[in-house]
Write a protein that holds these residues in place. Structure first.
Motif, PDB file in Angstrom:
ATOM      1  N   LEU A   1      -0.117 -38.144  22.567  1.00 48.31           N
ATOM      2  CA  LEU A   1       0.308 -37.517  23.803  1.00 48.31           C
ATOM      3  C   LEU A   1      -0.755 -37.599  24.907  1.00 48.31           C
ATOM      4  CD1 LEU A   1       1.691 -34.408  22.141  1.00 48.31           C
ATOM      5  CD2 LEU A   1       3.020 -36.478  23.129  1.00 48.31           C
ATOM      6  N   ILE A   2      -0.311 -37.344  26.229  1.00 54.60           N
ATOM      7  CA  ILE A   2      -1.460 -37.466  27.328  1.00 54.60           C
ATOM      8  C   ILE A   2      -2.327 -36.299  27.025  1.00 54.60           C
ATOM      9  CG2 ILE A   2       0.200 -36.011  28.692  1.00 54.60           C
ATOM     10  CD1 ILE A   2      -2.127 -39.028  29.796  1.00 54.60           C
TER      11      ILE A   2
ATOM     12  N   PHE B   1      -5.116 -33.271  32.252  1.00 58.51           N
ATOM     13  CA  PHE B   1      -4.195 -32.420  31.249  1.00 58.51           C
ATOM     14  C   PHE B   1      -4.766 -31.570  30.131  1.00 58.51           C
ATOM     15  CE2 PHE B   1      -1.792 -35.755  33.695  1.00 58.51           C
ATOM     16  CZ  PHE B   1      -1.125 -34.371  34.179  1.00 58.51           C
ATOM     17  N   ILE B   2      -5.919 -30.767  30.262  1.00 57.59           N
ATOM     18  CA  ILE B   2      -6.392 -30.182  29.321  1.00 57.59           C
ATOM     19  C   ILE B   2      -6.525 -28.610  29.640  1.00 57.59           C
ATOM     20  CG2 ILE B   2      -7.893 -31.949  28.633  1.00 57.59           C
ATOM     21  CD1 ILE B   2     -10.376 -30.567  30.259  1.00 57.59           C
TER      22      ILE B   2
ATOM     23  N   ILE C   1       2.579 -27.058  32.183  1.00 53.68           N
ATOM     24  CA  ILE C   1       2.569 -28.272  32.685  1.00 53.68           C
ATOM     25  C   ILE C   1       2.073 -29.571  31.876  1.00 53.68           C
ATOM     26  CG2 ILE C   1       1.074 -29.631  34.582  1.00 53.68           C
ATOM     27  CD1 ILE C   1       1.299 -27.151  36.245  1.00 53.68           C
ATOM     28  N   ILE C   2       1.054 -28.951  30.761  1.00 51.91           N
ATOM     29  CA  ILE C   2       0.824 -29.984  30.004  1.00 51.91           C
ATOM     30  C   ILE C   2       1.939 -30.264  29.224  1.00 51.91           C
ATOM     31  CG2 ILE C   2      -0.627 -30.114  27.684  1.00 51.91           C
ATOM     32  CD1 ILE C   2      -2.601 -28.200  29.368  1.00 51.91           C
ATOM     33  N   ALA C   3       2.871 -29.467  28.845  1.00 53.93           N
ATOM     34  CA  ALA C   3       3.948 -29.822  27.947  1.00 53.93           C
ATOM     35  C   ALA C   3       4.865 -30.538  28.692  1.00 53.93           C
ATOM     36  CB  ALA C   3       4.838 -28.535  27.567  1.00 53.93           C
ATOM     37  N   LEU C   4       4.880 -30.417  30.053  1.00 53.71           N
ATOM     38  CA  LEU C   4       5.990 -31.391  30.858  1.00 53.71           C
ATOM     39  C   LEU C   4       5.360 -32.635  30.901  1.00 53.71           C
ATOM     40  CD1 LEU C   4       6.305 -29.024  34.122  1.00 53.71           C
ATOM     41  CD2 LEU C   4       8.198 -29.825  32.197  1.00 53.71           C
ATOM     42  N   ALA C   5       3.894 -32.998  31.033  1.00 56.68           N
ATOM     43  CA  ALA C   5       3.318 -34.258  30.938  1.00 56.68           C
ATOM     44  C   ALA C   5       3.720 -34.709  29.706  1.00 56.68           C
ATOM     45  CB  ALA C   5       1.986 -34.147  30.998  1.00 56.68           C
ATOM     46  N   ASP C   6       3.435 -34.081  28.477  1.00 58.72           N
ATOM     47  CA  ASP C   6       3.533 -34.679  27.135  1.00 58.72           C
ATOM     48  C   ASP C   6       5.098 -35.189  26.914  1.00 58.72           C
ATOM     49  OD1 ASP C   6       0.948 -34.481  26.370  1.00 58.72           O
ATOM     50  OD2 ASP C   6       1.287 -32.486  25.317  1.00 58.72           O
ATOM     51  N   SER C   7       6.061 -34.464  27.609  1.00 62.24           N
ATOM     52  CA  SER C   7       7.534 -34.886  27.425  1.00 62.24           C
ATOM     53  C   SER C   7       7.956 -35.786  28.361  1.00 62.24           C
ATOM     54  CB  SER C   7       8.336 -33.655  27.260  1.00 62.24           C
ATOM     55  OG  SER C   7       8.099 -32.993  28.921  1.00 62.24           O
ATOM     56  N   GLY C   8       6.931 -36.166  29.194  1.00 63.87           N
ATOM     57  CA  GLY C   8       7.422 -37.307  30.181  1.00 63.87           C
ATOM     58  C   GLY C   8       8.450 -36.799  31.280  1.00 63.87           C
ATOM     59  N   SER C   9       8.280 -35.477  31.357  1.00 65.25           N
ATOM     60  CA  SER C   9       9.265 -34.662  32.319  1.00 65.25           C
ATOM     61  C   SER C   9       8.836 -34.801  33.733  1.00 65.25           C
ATOM     62  CB  SER C   9       9.517 -33.157  32.104  1.00 65.25           C
ATOM     63  OG  SER C   9      10.026 -33.242  30.884  1.00 65.25           O
ATOM     64  N   ILE C  10       7.534 -35.070  34.114  1.00 67.44           N
ATOM     65  CA  ILE C  10       6.923 -35.330  35.285  1.00 67.44           C
ATOM     66  C   ILE C  10       5.991 -36.696  35.355  1.00 67.44           C
ATOM     67  CG2 ILE C  10       6.467 -32.950  35.932  1.00 67.44           C
ATOM     68  CD1 ILE C  10       3.803 -32.901  34.755  1.00 67.44           C
ATOM     69  N   PRO C  11       6.094 -37.332  36.439  1.00 65.33           N
ATOM     70  CA  PRO C  11       5.186 -38.492  36.745  1.00 65.33           C
ATOM     71  C   PRO C  11       3.885 -38.149  36.511  1.00 65.33           C
ATOM     72  CG  PRO C  11       5.832 -37.843  38.745  1.00 65.33           C
ATOM     73  CD  PRO C  11       6.762 -36.986  37.737  1.00 65.33           C
ATOM     74  N   VAL C  12       2.953 -38.554  35.291  1.00 68.22           N
ATOM     75  CA  VAL C  12       1.794 -38.029  34.874  1.00 68.22           C
ATOM     76  C   VAL C  12       0.719 -38.298  35.961  1.00 68.22           C
ATOM     77  CG1 VAL C  12      -0.242 -38.537  33.221  1.00 68.22           C
ATOM     78  CG2 VAL C  12       2.084 -37.877  32.673  1.00 68.22           C
ATOM     79  N   SER C  13       0.784 -39.567  36.344  1.00 66.72           N
ATOM     80  CA  SER C  13      -0.360 -40.202  37.429  1.00 66.72           C
ATOM     81  C   SER C  13      -0.375 -39.235  38.744  1.00 66.72           C
ATOM     82  CB  SER C  13      -0.320 -41.436  37.687  1.00 66.72           C
ATOM     83  OG  SER C  13      -1.289 -42.068  38.726  1.00 66.72           O
ATOM     84  N   ALA C  14       0.780 -39.199  39.189  1.00 64.37           N
ATOM     85  CA  ALA C  14       1.024 -38.391  40.315  1.00 64.37           C
ATOM     86  C   ALA C  14       0.641 -36.964  40.011  1.00 64.37           C
ATOM     87  CB  ALA C  14       2.412 -38.355  40.839  1.00 64.37           C
ATOM     88  N   ALA C  15       1.126 -36.445  39.095  1.00 61.01           N
ATOM     89  CA  ALA C  15       0.639 -34.830  38.723  1.00 61.01           C
ATOM     90  C   ALA C  15      -0.675 -34.605  38.321  1.00 61.01           C
ATOM     91  CB  ALA C  15       1.596 -34.365  37.451  1.00 61.01           C
TER      92      ALA C  15
ATOM     93  N   ILE D   1       5.922 -22.950  38.474  1.00 61.95           N
ATOM     94  CA  ILE D   1       6.729 -23.044  37.242  1.00 61.95           C
ATOM     95  C   ILE D   1       7.643 -21.924  37.098  1.00 61.95           C
ATOM     96  CG2 ILE D   1       6.539 -23.030  34.693  1.00 61.95           C
ATOM     97  CD1 ILE D   1       5.813 -25.735  35.670  1.00 61.95           C
ATOM     98  N   GLU D   2       7.159 -20.711  37.219  1.00 60.99           N
ATOM     99  CA  GLU D   2       8.071 -19.632  37.347  1.00 60.99           C
ATOM    100  C   GLU D   2       9.629 -19.791  38.365  1.00 60.99           C
ATOM    101  OE1 GLU D   2      10.250 -16.505  36.258  1.00 60.99           O
ATOM    102  OE2 GLU D   2       8.363 -17.458  35.265  1.00 60.99           O
ATOM    103  N   LEU D   3       9.012 -20.323  39.637  1.00 59.94           N
ATOM    104  CA  LEU D   3      10.083 -20.670  40.669  1.00 59.94           C
ATOM    105  C   LEU D   3      10.985 -21.912  39.969  1.00 59.94           C
ATOM    106  CD1 LEU D   3       8.180 -20.795  43.886  1.00 59.94           C
ATOM    107  CD2 LEU D   3      10.082 -18.920  43.269  1.00 59.94           C
TER     108      LEU D   3
END
Length: 340
Positions: free
Chosen positions: A143-144, A192-193, A201-215, A231-233
């Motif tokens: 994972l990332i 992403f530490i 946000i770490i979980a979103l990156a691990d799951s591929g739900s956000i573009p990692v490089s841009a994030a 994230i709450e919004l």
């Protein structure tokens, strides 16, 4: 990034020191004397995930059928005398315990024992480097966040050794060569530490739900209060839709860049940037049906003349070659140091 095969650790420099330690004699260690590396956890969680039960059983079946092919790497535990901490081979140790349940007589593993003083020197630099490099090069589909924490541990280990740049290479470039990847990827993953990004946000990156490089250039550059508020919004707007799928749809590269621009504007005007957060009005475009568009505008002749040397203004070919070379240099700079 290379996985599997030999050598597991590239040769040269720090890696060669690890290899020299590994060439020590083999010892048979009882399974009940093997414990995890005491520095493998970050915020209470291991840097590298344990194998799933299915994968662990596959490894156990292979170990039962073919026997142990390669030594695990351990060192005498200072915290628990008489025990050995595992730097490489934690999953093989777990699999061996499954085999032992069926074959009680198979109660040991062959191990290379590293010198305790060498491992713990410079704030456990050699121990951390052995733990990271053997895991990164042996495992597939990390994972990332696993890579991020591993690269961070490796970076700090090199730093604790008091190393200086060699042959014109900085630490980041040396790490990239050791891990057979690019400096820009290491910089991206290290965003992403837990010290930088919130768990969601770490979980979103691990799951591929956000573009990692841009994030890595946007979300993780915001303070944690802003990360949590955003994230709450998104969570409120996603109901009853799952957050990860909603973010995959809404947090595109263009949207992330628009968010970062808004955030930077707010921070620049805030008296206390660390407590500043984005409001729902700031991110209203995320919840609209339309997506933010990136509009390309060709530079004017006047704008070009500001970046091209005056002696090239009358030579279109030379001016074009100058711009191409400048863009290549800019790309190399960003790979090495990130954004300007």
């Amino acid at each position: 990034m290379a996985r599997g095969g030999k050598p597991i650790i590239p040769t040269g420099g720090t890696a060669q020191r690890i290899q020299d330690q590994r060439n020590r004699s083999t010892h048979s260690i009882p399974l009940d004397k093997l414990i995890p590396y005491h520095r493998e956890n970050v915020n209470g969680n291991p840097i590298f995930r344990d194998y799933s039960q299915d994968k662990l059983e596959q490894l156990a079946n292979s170990l039962e059928r073919d026997g142990q092919v390669e030594n695990i790497i351990v060192f005498p535990s200072e915290q628990q005398p008489g025990m050995y901490e595992v730097l490489s081979g934690k999953q093989r140790t777990r699999a061996a315990r499954l085999v032992q349940q069926k074959h009680p007589e198979r109660s040991t593993l062959n191990a290379t024992i590293l010198d305790l003083q060498a491992v713990k020197a410079n704030t456990f630099a050699l121990g951390d480097l052995t733990y990271v490099l053997t895991n990164v090069h042996r495992r597939d589909q990390l994972l990332i966040s696993e890579l991020g924490m591993a690269f961070e541990m490796q970076f700090q280990a090199e730093k604790h050794q008091g190393k200086t740049a060699k042959e014109g290479k900085d630490t980041l470039t040396q790490l990239a060569e050791q891990n057979q990847t690019s400096p820009s990827f290491i910089k991206c993953a290290r965003q992403f530490i837990p010290a930088i990004a919130i768990p969601e946000i770490i979980a979103l990156a691990d799951s591929g739900s956000i573009p990692v490089s841009a994030a890595s250039q946007t979300l993780t550059r915001m303070n944690k209060a802003t990360q949590r508020g955003l994230i709450e919004l998104l969570r409120q707007a996603s109901e009853p839709e799952e957050l990860s799928s909603y973010c995959k749809k809404k947090l595109t590269t263009a949207a992330l860049r628009a968010l970062k621009e808004t955030y930077d504007t707010r921070v620049a005007a805030a008296e206390d940037p660390e407590s500043n957060v984005l409001t729902r009005e700031d991110v209203a475009f995320l919840f609209a049906d339309t997506k933010p568009k990136t509009v390309f505008k060709a530079p004017t002749k006047k704008a070009l003349q500001k970046v091209i040397p005056e002696q090239l203004w009358g030579d279109q070919k030379a001016a074009s070659e100058y711009l191409v070379k400048a863009m290549e240099e800019l790309k190399r700079y960003k790979e090495k140091y990130g954004e300007l």
